[in-house]
Design a protein around this motif. Structure first.
Motif, mmCIF file in Angstrom:
data_model
loop_
_atom_site.group_PDB
_atom_site.id
_atom_site.type_symbol
_atom_site.label_atom_id
_atom_site.label_comp_id
_atom_site.label_asym_id
_atom_site.label_seq_id
_atom_site.Cartn_x
_atom_site.Cartn_y
_atom_site.Cartn_z
ATOM 1 N N MET A 299 -7.474 4.797 -1.595
ATOM 2 C CA MET A 299 -6.885 3.482 -1.851
ATOM 3 C C MET A 299 -7.741 2.671 -2.826
ATOM 4 S SD MET A 299 -5.144 1.927 1.603
ATOM 5 C CE MET A 299 -6.497 2.259 2.712
ATOM 6 N N ARG B 33 0.831 -1.188 0.000
ATOM 7 C CA ARG B 33 0.000 0.000 0.000
ATOM 8 C C ARG B 33 0.873 1.248 0.000
ATOM 9 N NH1 ARG B 33 -5.056 -2.069 1.144
ATOM 10 N NH2 ARG B 33 -5.098 -3.985 2.385
ATOM 11 N N SER C 66 -1.452 5.993 2.833
ATOM 12 C CA SER C 66 -2.612 5.248 3.316
ATOM 13 C C SER C 66 -2.580 5.056 4.823
ATOM 14 C CB SER C 66 -2.692 3.889 2.622
ATOM 15 O OG SER C 66 -1.583 3.066 2.977
ATOM 16 N N ARG D 165 -6.322 1.506 -6.498
ATOM 17 C CA ARG D 165 -5.948 0.109 -6.265
ATOM 18 C C ARG D 165 -5.376 -0.487 -7.547
ATOM 19 N NH1 ARG D 165 -11.193 0.143 -7.620
ATOM 20 N NH2 ARG D 165 -12.099 -1.619 -8.740
ATOM 21 N N LEU E 56 -1.365 -2.015 8.784
ATOM 22 C CA LEU E 56 -1.039 -1.213 7.613
ATOM 23 C C LEU E 56 0.442 -0.863 7.556
ATOM 24 C CD1 LEU E 56 -3.950 1.359 7.106
ATOM 25 C CD2 LEU E 56 -3.144 -0.356 5.505
ATOM 26 N N THR F 238 -9.705 8.698 7.846
ATOM 27 C CA THR F 238 -9.667 7.270 7.526
ATOM 28 C C THR F 238 -10.546 6.953 6.326
ATOM 29 O OG1 THR F 238 -9.244 6.722 9.851
ATOM 30 C CG2 THR F 238 -10.089 4.968 8.443
ATOM 31 N N THR G 175 -9.955 -0.039 6.016
ATOM 32 C CA THR G 175 -10.970 1.002 6.195
ATOM 33 C C THR G 175 -12.238 0.429 6.813
ATOM 34 O OG1 THR G 175 -10.082 2.161 4.261
ATOM 35 C CG2 THR G 175 -12.264 2.816 5.041
ATOM 36 N N SER H 238 -8.791 8.304 3.133
ATOM 37 C CA SER H 238 -7.692 7.459 2.671
ATOM 38 C C SER H 238 -8.199 6.138 2.119
ATOM 39 C CB SER H 238 -6.709 7.205 3.813
ATOM 40 O OG SER H 238 -7.328 6.473 4.866
ATOM 41 N N GLY H 239 -9.284 5.616 2.702
ATOM 42 C CA GLY H 239 -9.862 4.383 2.179
ATOM 43 C C GLY H 239 -10.422 4.555 0.779
#
Length: 226
Positions: free
Chosen positions: A196, A16, A20, A200, A132, A189, A85, A192-193
């Motif tokens: 991501m 990651r 993140s 991805r 993480l 959070t 997340t 950032s989720g």
């Protein structure tokens, strides 16, 4: 399909981006500070206002730490490795609910419930951040070192900050102040989720089977009649 005789490819490890970790790390620092907040002057004020005995207050604090320790591994670390997340968001919600219950508690029983709920959320949040930090590729070692030092500092500063705030205002204010801070951590959070999810990587393609050489006479193996 993988043709016979070819080994199955190893499952790629999750890597990651460094950013993140920002939201979950902030959540973990808040959680660590909250775990040690009910120590020091805050304990004396709670005991005095609620009429609690030393043993009752000790049981409440120990129950919080037991809940946090259990949640640190599962669901925190184990689920946080795959769904950071989706694991961190409920943890922060529990942290907020536990803080509100603790702030408005009228007695020992509800205080214990609030601290256990907050402990479950705090332990899960710390577990997600630790999971993480191990998925950051070449930044993994440095991220774990920095996160560990920051968590240690938060654990030490928790009683100091809570004691100063309780003496300036009240012990209930200490738990209420946690709510907007936890909401900021929750927003970070979630952001950032989402990021991501947007960036991805695409799943790796399975290896293609090599072409089968033709038989004498121009007939290919695997063709009609074979």
């Amino acid at each position: 399909m993988i043709p016979p005789g070819y080994p199955a490819p190893a499952r790629p490890s999750v890597v990651r981006p460094l950013w993140s970790l920002a939201g979950p790390a902030f959540s973990a620092l808040l959680a660590a500070a909250l775990l040690t907040a009910p120590i020091g002057p805050l304990v004396s004020m709670i005991k005095r206002d609620l009429g609690l005995s030393t043993s009752a207050m000790t049981v409440t604090v120990v129950a919080q730490y037991v809940a946090a320790t259990l949640a640190l591994v599962a669901p925190g670390y184990l689920l946080g490795r795959r769904w950071p997340t989706a694991t961190a968001v409920p943890a922060l919600v529990l942290l907020i609910v536990g803080s509100v219950v603790s702030a408005f508690t009228p007695g020992a029983a509800l205080l214990a419930v609030g601290r256990v709920i907050a402990g479950l959320g705090a332990g899960t949040a710390v577990g997600v951040a630790l999971a993480l930090s191990g998925q950051l590729g070449r930044w993994r070692s440095r991220a774990r070192l920095v996160l560990g030092l920051a968590l240690g500092a938060a654990l030490l500063l928790g009683p100091v900050a809570s004691g100063m705030l309780a003496q300036a205002m009240s012990w209930r204010t200490v738990f209420l102040v946690d709510v907007p801070v936890a909401m900021v951590a929750l927003a970070g959070t979630v952001a950032s989720g989402i990021a991501m999810w947007v960036v991805r990587p695409s799943p790796p393609r399975p290896p293609t089977a090599p072409a089968t050489p033709p038989l004498p006479g121009g007939t290919w193996l695997g063709g009609p009649g074979h």
